[in-house]
Each structure stands twice: as structure tokens, then as C-alpha cells.
Motif scaffolding. Structure first.
Motif, PDB file in Angstrom:
ATOM      1  N   MET A 177      76.937  46.386  61.935  1.00 57.79           N
ATOM      2  CA  MET A 177      76.668  45.161  62.700  1.00 57.79           C
ATOM      3  C   MET A 177      75.807  45.463  63.922  1.00 57.79           C
ATOM      4  O   MET A 177      74.953  44.655  64.299  1.00 57.79           O
ATOM      5  CB  MET A 177      77.978  44.501  63.103  1.00 57.79           C
ATOM      6  N   THR A 232      74.216  42.046  54.147  1.00 56.14           N
ATOM      7  CA  THR A 232      75.593  42.037  53.661  1.00 56.14           C
ATOM      8  C   THR A 232      76.207  43.425  53.742  1.00 56.14           C
ATOM      9  O   THR A 232      75.525  44.426  53.516  1.00 56.14           O
ATOM     10  CB  THR A 232      75.606  41.534  52.196  1.00 56.14           C
ATOM     11  N   PHE A 233      77.492  43.459  54.079  1.00 55.41           N
ATOM     12  CA  PHE A 233      78.304  44.677  54.094  1.00 55.41           C
ATOM     13  C   PHE A 233      79.460  44.457  53.123  1.00 55.41           C
ATOM     14  O   PHE A 233      80.149  43.439  53.199  1.00 55.41           O
ATOM     15  CB  PHE A 233      78.839  44.923  55.504  1.00 55.41           C
ATOM     16  N   TRP A 272      86.359  51.809  56.705  1.00 55.97           N
ATOM     17  CA  TRP A 272      85.447  50.679  56.509  1.00 55.97           C
ATOM     18  C   TRP A 272      85.156  49.985  57.821  1.00 55.97           C
ATOM     19  O   TRP A 272      84.033  49.517  58.032  1.00 55.97           O
ATOM     20  CB  TRP A 272      85.973  49.685  55.461  1.00 55.97           C
ATOM     21  N   CYS A 326      81.567  49.313  59.341  1.00 49.84           N
ATOM     22  CA  CYS A 326      81.129  47.916  59.441  1.00 49.84           C
ATOM     23  C   CYS A 326      80.576  47.602  60.827  1.00 49.84           C
ATOM     24  O   CYS A 326      79.520  46.979  60.956  1.00 49.84           O
ATOM     25  CB  CYS A 326      82.300  46.991  59.102  1.00 49.84           C
ATOM     26  N   ILE A 339      80.162  39.829  55.593  1.00 51.90           N
ATOM     27  CA  ILE A 339      81.037  40.995  55.410  1.00 51.90           C
ATOM     28  C   ILE A 339      82.065  40.655  54.334  1.00 51.90           C
ATOM     29  O   ILE A 339      82.767  39.643  54.442  1.00 51.90           O
ATOM     30  CB  ILE A 339      81.762  41.333  56.732  1.00 51.90           C
ATOM     31  N   CYS A 360      83.271  36.945  57.678  1.00 45.86           N
ATOM     32  CA  CYS A 360      83.958  38.114  57.130  1.00 45.86           C
ATOM     33  C   CYS A 360      85.125  37.636  56.283  1.00 45.86           C
ATOM     34  O   CYS A 360      86.073  37.055  56.811  1.00 45.86           O
ATOM     35  CB  CYS A 360      84.468  38.982  58.287  1.00 45.86           C
TER      36      CYS A 360
END
Lengths: 329, 329, 329, 329
Positions: free
Chosen positions: C237, C165-166, C229, C233, C133, C109
């Protein structure tokens, strides 16, 4: 609430309006934002799942809502559907005062092919909406392949007059690839038009609210992550259009043209004659009414107090107040 | 959506119904839960702020909604308002099939004095609702002091037939003390009636949705923490009444009485004659249609496919299907 | 919790690990996902605001967390920071069993320049993470202009091995334009790598959690819409890595190698000798223990029951159980 | 983060502190609220599921967190556990400056028997906490039946000094009936102590966060509706304790005792000599720095700017600034 239905110029094109009631108890709701909903269906149908349930979701947020069922199939040769949308916009703007709509707070919200039409209206329309909402929209010219007629690529039409935009899409969408939304976002970025965009990894095409009530009963049409789009969207709209006023007690005084039951207690209290009349008629109100009451019209206060004044006495008080001259400071 | 209005037996008592449309695209929405809304106003008025905005919030969740404006002031001597509520319940239950309502999923939702009436209906009514929602309710007999007529204390009336209950209140409520809700919760506990209760520390009486649109424009009527009550409530209702079905593909087959465009593709596909007829008329569908399509009536599929079949050919296909005998396995 | 600190090979490069405790009460938490956090700071600093507060947010979700403070300034010539990240990944994977980490559930991240490094690790690294991330990431080669050293454009490096991907970014970001994220999304789309992306219209660069605790005390660094966010997120996940197991009662029986206090009651109860021994030592447990207890090791049950067995008796029971032979069915 | 462990006076009693780091980038986080966590376990054990996972959840919100493992079993004769809690409170208050804790923002959070102890500390303690959080608490004297020793009924001890309270419980709780929480709410109401209370209909005893990570792997320990308690709780705490400051740019100027790199740019800029020195050393900053930078200490700005000043020049600038006399206006 009133439900109105209009036949527009083209055959089989209808505009349905859902108009929330006004009330003296809701003086801050006289100018609501509105949303014009364009359901999807490949320019071959207008999906019921992207019509009334979407209207209800916006009505619950205090918006006035409209559904346009536009030209389809052989009647959908471009720009005919665009003309339908332009006509709907004009009708809404023209009636905005009558329908308690703020004339500069009219959004358009389209899904799939309806998203194409919403984007066309927002980039090419004679009367552009003030905000644009796109659900898994068809954007690219190549989408013409699945329509009964060719359509222009609306990413090519974005200009600096395009309104602020909200987009959601799923990466998994097999029917309308996510590249449609990415292309529109690129075009907005180049024109410096602010946007909010949410791309979720999973979920099929046509999710509408992505909740059980719009699922056709199919589990594949329920996606809790995608269902977040609606609250993300209304939060965004609140930032674009502003929240309904909740600070009337702090607002600059409206000019009072005539004293009456329709005038706020605070304004009446500033005039000693009015104050004396009111205290005589309803001594329960006391010399120092609750501050919150000052922002409320006297008629509403009386209605709530119940049987403190009967209809006859209410009319007498109203008449007496109207005879007191307004002195401007 | 249809908006219906009924005058009930007592003078000035009206029931307004907001009825969402059904659609062949929403086969899982034929039996919606319903909610009967009882606005507050001290048995002296029915607040608009606790009427249409509440109905809209429930409609957005897929419920059918009704607002009862019950007997007030000198007409509100108990049990007259209770009789109004009983009459409304009976009207809704009687029309449940016609109005797409599940006859055992009818909730009542009352605020303040309307909460007193909702609790009375749920504990003493001749026709009890299936779930009870109370917003800052008047419960205790001593609340009679602020009403035009004395009322019974409804905490005394709770029995084991009282339906599951949802309550919210604010500790700060000066007009209707939180002890009202605590007394009702105690009574429910003693009768082992399950409930959900949320008491928030701050917030004045009469918050309705506690959002700007129901605030009268007063900042004191907006409380984001209290505004959580509505989503807490609909989550609770989903647990009480169940979610709208989204597993139609897994449901036990409905018995097919006759083949037609109204039958689901999956059922038609099991009969070889039907399958051949369909493939002949619209070869695009392919030997192995998408599994999601199997739960959808053929007529809906054709509507979406657009101009693959014109009206005449559609009618021909329908007629041919109807001539194929149904063989029960 | 243990807090570990490692000096990596390059000067001034450290890896800090925050490792949650295991417990016999949490048998489903022996293989936690982990996240390697790369703070931003233009390859000139590593922001504290994008370090410990982010680690805490993931720890609260049950993740193990690591912060890498990588090579900066004159030491940041590419690929030196990438080598730091690769070394950190290898260290985590090597210790995964010891640190209760699932070795195929390690995310990276990164924020801003740290996002560049995270994307580099995910597209070019010798040991790729399992999820990526990116917070307002530097992606394009042209971002080199604000760094002490030139870096490669990581959008050019995306391949089909790039992990899910985020991404989040703000349209308003003046320092790192949103076109960085759009370019990465385009590249992912071309390689068919699934992603989730959220672009919010308002908010400056470097928002971290966009909440007061990471705001430096500046109101411009608090953006409630952007603050969404983090929960978006972690929901993502959970979909990528799966939720922590909560169905141990339905899991296939682990093979018991030896009876003891560490074995679940359900497995002991199937062996009559074990059952008799337990009932003799603690008759309170009863012939039919609560079904929930069947998934819990006997030692944990005894610990909760408090002083039913003193230490000596506990040891005796353990020893007796160990002498009973395991017969495999 | 530092993890500290203290042995308190009584045998086997430990206090574990989780202390977040301070940073010059987080000048608004020098006085964090703290929470003292008291796990449950019937005064026979301290559940790990109600210890570290709860601490992590509060740390993620920016709180300092402490876990007290108090006297159990034969050592738990009242008031011995209360003495443990008092000692822990005193230790935290004494070290509040050193540990970046606001000395009047210390909450206690107890579950089940730990809830009894938390309520005892809040009603009878020599050093009361500033807020009280109760998860499915034991309140009534009759709960003594399941403990190793009799305890006082803490509902009887509520007085007007009891701090604001947050309570959650489930109606379904068979082990600790919901009447415990209702009795405490009644007592708070009588003493006019504001509280927030959430009672959820479903869910067994001992849910902790009601999420998979605290479920022991048992599905019965996961309840999404109950899991809402934690965000409801932190929203409540923010209203009780206030949010972390995010308006430092508007705060009354702290008095500057000496100019240095630790002073905010805005204060340095008001002194012409300081301004000239800074512009000479780092002309990049420009005559009119960004308004946001004015609230940031010069040393942090330099750190972020990277290699604009090497260590030697930074020290020189610091020394020069310190020689400029502060003139008070």
C-alpha cells in the motif's frame, strides 16, 4: 569449508560444491540439506550474479550448496542441459554421506532459463530433487523464442511426483512474463502438489537477490520488496525439510557400542564405572553436571575446560573408558 | 570463492580467509568490507560454533571473512593473543587490493573471550579495525578469574580512537555478566564513541547465532529474540560502512584510457566511431540501447547476448575499438 | 479517535468508522488513506475476527478505517450487498475532507465472501476503490454453491479500470480453493492490472491475521508464515499510495494569507516585523532557531516550551502578528 | 471499540481509554493485557505524537490502551504527576474485569519526561505496573534542569520490586543523554531486575515511533533502525505476559454449570441428551463434527451456518438444552 570442482561429462559443464565443515561441537549438523543452484542466462550464459551470491545465502542457513554451470548455446539442445542436471543430482546423492548431506533433502533452485531447467529436472528428471525453487522461471514452450534451441513447455510435464515448489516472479517482468509462473501454479494445483508463490508488482527481470550486491551497480536491480523472497524461501524450506535438531537432550538414546571420549556425558553417567573414572580424572565436573552438558560428548567438554587434562591424560581416560564393557538394558 | 589458510608467527595460530569471487557482472563489488572473526572459548579453545557459521553469515552479506584461531592456554599470556590479532589485521590490510577489500572497511567481531581480544585490538592495537562487534564480551579485569592468564580490563583502555561499536549480550548470562557490556558502553559514552547495544533478557552464555545450526543440538542455545542480533548488526554495518554502490549509472564517468570490450557501453556510445563499429558488428543492439545497459561493459553485454558474436568476431571488435583514439573532453 | 456508526439504506446494514485525531503536531497527516473492510462469513454472517482486529491493524499504520456489515442471508441476493458497498464508498468519499481522508486513496479489503464483494465493488461498482485487497477470496461463480444466493463470477468482470490488487490465499484452503485467486490473477494479467499475490502452502480457511488474537483460541488458526501477509500488504500500500510526507522542510512554501500562531516559524522568520515581535515576546528562541523548528507552527513551539508565555500573552502575540501585512514576494 | 474519557482528581488531568470489543468468536481474548501510555513533553506538555499513535500500535497487538495526560507546568511539582499515574493505575485495575483486562498484565509506557514518570510509578508508586517500557527516558536528577520543577533521580529508587523493563534510546540524543538509560540499566542490574535495552547510534530526541506518521513531517524524525523498537518491544511483552491462548482445544475443561447455546460443542457432545437434541435440530452437523468445532460455542456455530435455524428455533433449542441436568463426572 571445502570448495570442490567437478567437470561433468559434457564439455564445459562444471559442478562446484561448497561444503561446510563438520565439528564435534555441531553433532546436529551431520545431515544438512543441500541446494543445487542453476543460474539463468537464456541458455546462452550462466550469470555469476545468480551463482555464488545465492550459494552464500544458502550456506549461511546451514545448507550445503552446489552450482551447476550447464550446457549452453549450440550445446544446449534439449535434453542435454537436463542430462547435466541429472548427472549433478546423482553425484550429490552418491556422495551425500561423505559430504554431510541428508540424501532426501536436496533442493534445486533455478532462475530464468535455469528455472526452466530446474522445473524440467523436477518433472522429467531421472532423479528428481526433493524441493523445487523457481525465480522468475521460463516455463512455457513459447519461451523457446528467446533461447538458442527449442525447449519443451514444463507446465505440461507436471505430475503428482513433482516436489513441493516455491516460486517468485515480478508482474513487471518484460522478458519472462508472469504468465509463466501462473501457468506452473495452475499445473501444480491440478496435480495437488503444494506450492508457495509470491508475485511482486514491481521489478525488472533477473533480480537475483534484488539487493545491492547482485545489482551490477544498477539501481533498477535493487528492489527491497522482492528481496524478501529469500527469507520467505528459507522459511518455506524449514517447513518442508524440518529445522536442524535442537532437542538432542530429548532424543531417544543412540545405542552406545563402545564407551569413549566420543560418547555423550549422559550415556557415560549411567554407567557407574565410567562415572567413577571420569570423576577421578577431572573432579571439577562434580557429582551432578549441568543438564545441558549431558547431551555433549565428553571429548568436547574436556576441550572446553581447557587445560584440565593434558593430551596424555586424555588418551589414558579414553583407553580406560574403552575397556569398560557396554551392558545393554 | 577461495579459502586460504595462513600460519601466523606464533605456534598453532592460523588465519583462514574466505574470499568471494569477483566478476565483470559485479563491477560494484571490487572493494568489499571485511570482517575478522575471533571465536570465544575462555582463551582455552576457539569455538567452531563461533567460527565458520559466523563467517558464512557475513559472506552472505557480501563481506570477505577471516577467522583467527589465536594463542590459547599457556600460550595466551597477554599480549600474545593481541599480537596475533595485530598480525592478522596487518596481513588483511596489506592484501586488501588483491583480495577485493576496501582497506578502510575492516571490522573485527569477537565473542566472549574473543570479544575481549577484539576490544583489546580496538583500544590498544597497533592497527585498529574500522568497526568493532562484540558478542557477550569479557571486558572487566575481574574476568581474568576464568582465564588461564590474567588480562587487562579493556573498559579502562577505551579512547577517542576506538572505532564505532556494536554490542549484544543477555541479561541472563551467568558466565559473563551483563555488567561487562554496560561498563564498555559507559566508557564509550565518556569518550563520545558512537555505539549500538542490544541487551536481551533471556538466553545463556555462548549463543553464537542463537539459531539451531549453532546450538550443539541443545534447545537452550536457540533464542529467536537474541537471533535478531545478526540482522541488527548488518544494518548497523551498512550505516557505518555504506551500502554497496547501486548507482553506477549516476557515478562520475571513470576516465577511459583506451576503448575496448571492458569499457561501459555508455562511454563507447559517446564516441561516434565506437558506436558505428558496434552497430556494424551487432545491429541487434539498436540505435538507442536500454538505459540500464549503458552502465555495463560491452563484453558483458555480448556474453549475455549469447552467440551474436563468435569468439573470433569478438576479438576483432575489441581490436578495432582499441585503435580508436580517446579524445578527452 | 472518534468511532462513528451509520445505518445504511438496507435493513441491518451498518458502517462503523474509526477516525484518528488530527493534531497541529502532525501537519503531514491531514490526508490519510482509508480502508473499507468487508468481513467474510459466506454471506450468512460478518465475522468479528475479520472486522475490528483488521481495522486496528490499519489504524496503527495511520489509515482511517471503516467496517461495513452488509446484507446477509435472504437479504443478500445480488446486487444488494454490492449496493451496500457502493453506498459506503460514497459516504466515505463525500466526507473525506471532514474525516482527514485523501479522496483518491481509499482501499477496500475483503475476506472470503467479503473478498467476493470487494472484488465486485472493484470491477462492477459505480464508485470503484483505489486499491483492492483480497484475503482468501471467493471469486468463481461456482462458489455460489456455498452461499444463500447465486453470485456472479468476478474474474469475468475484471477490466482495465480495476484498481491495483493485493491477494493472499493458502494452498491448503479446503473451503475456498486457491484456484479462485489464481483465476483472478489470470484475469488481472490479461487486463494488465498490476497485482501482488502471496500463496502460502499451509493454513486453513478463514485465518484473518493468522495470529493468536484472531484464532478463536484454536491452534489451527495461527500460522506465522501466513501472518506475514499484513506487513507485505502495508508495504504494498505504501508503494501504491505513497508514504506520509516526511519532507515538509523541503516542500514548496504554502502561501501565507495572514500571520498568526498557526503559521510556521520559517515563514514568520522571513518577515522582519514578525521576527522582532516573536523575539520580544520569547527571547529564549534566539536569533537562529534550530532548523527543525522552522517547519513547525509557532503555536506548537510555544505549547512545547511550556510556561514561557501564559495564555494572555499568547493571545496578544497572535493579535499582533495578525496585524502585520503579508507582502508577497 | 469504546473510547472512554475520565477526568481525574487533579485539574486538567484526563485518562482516555481505548477498549477493544469482546466477541463470542474470540473466547481467548477476555483477559487482554493493557498499557498505560505517558506521553513526553518536559512536564510542560503531553505530545500528541506520543499519545494516540502509540495507543493504536498496542491496540493492533490486542492490548487495551490508555493515555494519561498528567499534571504539567506549575501543577507538575513532584509528586503530583506521580499521584495522577497512581490514580490511573488504580482506575484500570478496579475496572479490569469490566474492561476485559488481565489484572496482572498492566504495563506502563512513557517517553522522555513521561518515561521519568513511568519509572517513578514503577519504583515508588503505591500501585506498581507489571511491566515498564521506557522511550528515551529522563532518569537522572540532573534532568530537573529542563523541567519546570525539580524531580527525584529515579535510578536511585530502583528496588527488587521494580517490574521487568524495556528501554530504548539513541546515542545521538542531545536533549536527554543516553547516560540516563545506562544509569537505569545499571540500577536494574544491581537489583537483579531483568531488562531488555536497545541503544541505537543515530536519531534525535523525541522520535516516538520513528516513522513518517509521527514525524511532524520532518525527515529527521524518521529513523528505520530506531523504528524497530516497537516490534522488539511487543516481542518482549509477549515473553513477559505470555501470548494470547491458542490452545483452547487442549485446555482443561471449564466446568459447565448449565447447558445452553453458550457452551462449547465439545462439552455438549459428551452428554448424549444434548447431542440428540442438537442432531435433531440441525442434522447437517453430522455425528462427528470437525475437531476444531469442538472448541467453539454452539451459538457461534449456528450463527456461521447462517439460516439453518431461524431465531425461533434457536431459542427453542437453547431452552431445551437448559432443561437437561448437568451431571458432574
Amino acid at each position: 569449508m571445502k570448495v570442490l570442482s567437478y567437470d561433468l561429462s559434457n564439455t564445459n559443464v562444471t559442478l562446484t560444491g561448497y561444503l561446510l565443515d563438520s565439528s564435534p561441537e555441531m553433532p546436529n549438523m551431520k545431515q544438512r540439506p543441500a541446494v543445487l543452484i542453476l543460474p539463468g542466462g537464456g541458455y546462452r550464459a550462466c550469470s555469476d550474479r545468480e551463482a555464488e551470491p545465492i550459494a552464500m545465502a544458502f550456506l549461511a542457513e546451514g545448507y550445503q550448496a552446489f552450482i551447476l554451470r550447464y550446457s549452453l548455446n549450440q550445446d544446449a539442445a534439449f535434453p542435454q542441459p537436463l542430462n547435466d542436471a541429472e548427472e549433478a543430482m546423482k553425484l550429490i546423492r552418491t556422495h551425500s554421506a561423505e559430504w554431510d548431506i541428508h540424501p532426501q533433502k536436496i533442493a534445486v533452485c533455478g532462475f530464468s532459463a535455469g528455472g526452466h531447467l530446474a522445473a524440467a529436472l523436477s518433472t522429467m528428471g531421472s532423479d528428481r530433487p526433493d524441493a523445487l525453487i523457481l525465480g522468475y522461471p521460463c516455463i512455457l514452450e513459447e519461451m523457446s523464442a528467446i533461447f538458442p534451441n527449442p525447449v519443451p513447455g514444463v507446465d505440461q510435464k507436471v505430475d503428482h511426483l513433482t516436489p513441493p515448489t516455491f516460486i517468485f516472479h515480478t508482474f513487471d517482468d518484460k522478458l519472462v512474463p508472469v504468465s509463466n509462473s501462473l501457468a506452473f501454479a495452475d499445473a501444480l494445483t491440478r496435480q495437488n502438489v503444494p506450492f508457495e508463490m509470491h508475485i511482486f508488482p514491481t521489478g525488472t527481470h533477473g533480480l537475483s537477490l534484488a539487493r545491492p550486491q547482485t545489482s551490477m551497480g544498477l539501481i533498477s536491480m535493487v528492489e527491497p520488496s522482492v528481496a524478501q523472497w529469500f527469507s520467505l524461501c528459507t522459511n518455506w524450506m524449514t517447513r518442508v525439510f524440518g529445522e536442524f535438531a535442537a532437542d538432542l537432550e530429548h532424543l531417544p538414546e543412540e545405542e552406545v557400542l563402545e564407551y569413549s571420549l566420543d560418547v555423550k556425558l549422559g550415556a557415560l553417567w549411567k554407567n557407574d564405572s565410567c562415572k567413577m573414572l571420569i570423576l577421578a580424572a577431572m573432579p571439577e565436573i562434580g557429582e551432578e553436571p549441568h543438564p545441558d552438558a549431558m547431551g555433549v560428548p565428553l571429548g568436547v567438554i574436556i576441550e572446553y575446560a581447557g587445560d584440565v587434562l593434558n593430551e596424555e591424560k586424555k588418551m589414558q581416560l579414553n583407553d580406560s573408558l574403552r575397556q569398560i564393557p557396554v551392558i545393554h538394558s
